[in-house]
Design an enzyme around this catalytic site. Sequence first.
Site, PDB file in Angstrom:
ATOM      1  N   GLY A 187     -10.886 -46.045 -48.721  1.00 55.83           N
ATOM      2  CA  GLY A 187     -12.217 -45.454 -48.628  1.00 55.83           C
ATOM      3  C   GLY A 187     -12.549 -44.899 -47.258  1.00 55.83           C
ATOM      4  N   THR A 188     -11.681 -44.099 -46.688  1.00 53.51           N
ATOM      5  CA  THR A 188     -11.885 -43.559 -45.334  1.00 53.51           C
ATOM      6  C   THR A 188     -11.018 -42.315 -45.169  1.00 53.51           C
ATOM      7  OG1 THR A 188     -12.446 -45.661 -44.266  1.00 53.51           O
ATOM      8  CG2 THR A 188     -11.410 -44.036 -42.880  1.00 53.51           C
ATOM      9  N   THR A 189     -11.402 -41.443 -44.253  1.00 55.34           N
ATOM     10  CA  THR A 189     -10.517 -40.364 -43.811  1.00 55.34           C
ATOM     11  C   THR A 189     -10.431 -40.417 -42.291  1.00 55.34           C
ATOM     12  OG1 THR A 189     -11.216 -38.958 -45.657  1.00 55.34           O
ATOM     13  CG2 THR A 189     -10.068 -37.888 -43.843  1.00 55.34           C
ATOM     14  N   LYS A 204     -15.569 -45.606 -36.553  1.00 51.58           N
ATOM     15  CA  LYS A 204     -14.209 -45.996 -36.938  1.00 51.58           C
ATOM     16  C   LYS A 204     -13.184 -45.685 -35.849  1.00 51.58           C
ATOM     17  CE  LYS A 204     -15.299 -45.186 -41.786  1.00 51.58           C
ATOM     18  NZ  LYS A 204     -14.921 -44.536 -43.043  1.00 51.58           N
ATOM     19  N   SER A 229      -8.074 -42.970 -47.853  1.00 44.97           N
ATOM     20  CA  SER A 229      -8.079 -42.423 -49.215  1.00 44.97           C
ATOM     21  C   SER A 229      -8.301 -40.916 -49.236  1.00 44.97           C
ATOM     22  CB  SER A 229      -9.154 -43.125 -50.056  1.00 44.97           C
ATOM     23  OG  SER A 229     -10.413 -43.025 -49.427  1.00 44.97           O
TER      24      SER A 229
END
Length: 277
Positions: free
Chosen positions: A43-45, A76, A172
Amino acid sequence: MAAVSVYERPVGGFSFDNCRRNAVLEADFAKKGYKLPTARKTGTTIAGVVYKDGIVLGADTRATEGMVVADKNCSKIHFISPNIYCCGAGTAADTDMTTQLISSNLELHSLSTGRLPRVVTANRMLKQMLFRYQGYIGAALVLGGVDVTGPHLYSIYPHGSTDKLPYVTMGSGSLAAMAVFEDKFRPDMEEEEAKKLVSEAIAAGIFNDLGSGSNIDLCVISKSKLDFLRPYSVPNKKGTRFGRYRCEKGTNAVLTEKVTTLEIEVLEETVQTMDTS
């Protein structure tokens, strides 16, 4: 010799051997009443690119709890040392604690050696720690920095494997971000070019992955400066309300009304103080 390895001439095209193996394993597990584990979405880019004078790291700012957006503006991009930063995808607590621990150990190493730490040292510390826990620490990282040997960029997987590449993506939304890099990357880019490219890659992840969203943060590291741009851009601005959407009292007619009386029993209690003398 107990075994003879026969060299096979490689053939073109994609090999589906692992797909067939997985299908056989899945059928065998189904007979026994088991299910194969599914891939865990981070759940991140997050992404990074090497340009002419340094490194540009980028990340989105959405934190999720399953299908719920837990935080719209989380950071992040984590501090490792003055010349090294690290983007984290996966379990938020794992990425935070892992980067804090390595940052602490790297500071002790820097004090011991009397010099700025090298990026390869941070990479070795991270991969050894993650490999020790066999993937149970859910931290997928993009490590970047500039040292005496130049700019370096690594992707670090939760099991401890690492890649050193001119551009990397994790999370993701990494496939969408990688598509932008493979289309537009070129060696020896200028700083503004690299910032724009990383921003476009993160935006691709935001718009094509439900686990990524909100703003785009960038971190630019070179030998002469460090720029932490938070936010660099806001691709998802909240729309402006053009009217009131709350209905006035009495707008909807009351169709039925029922009043029920409650029976209340009142109890009287007296409290006496105890003589302790």
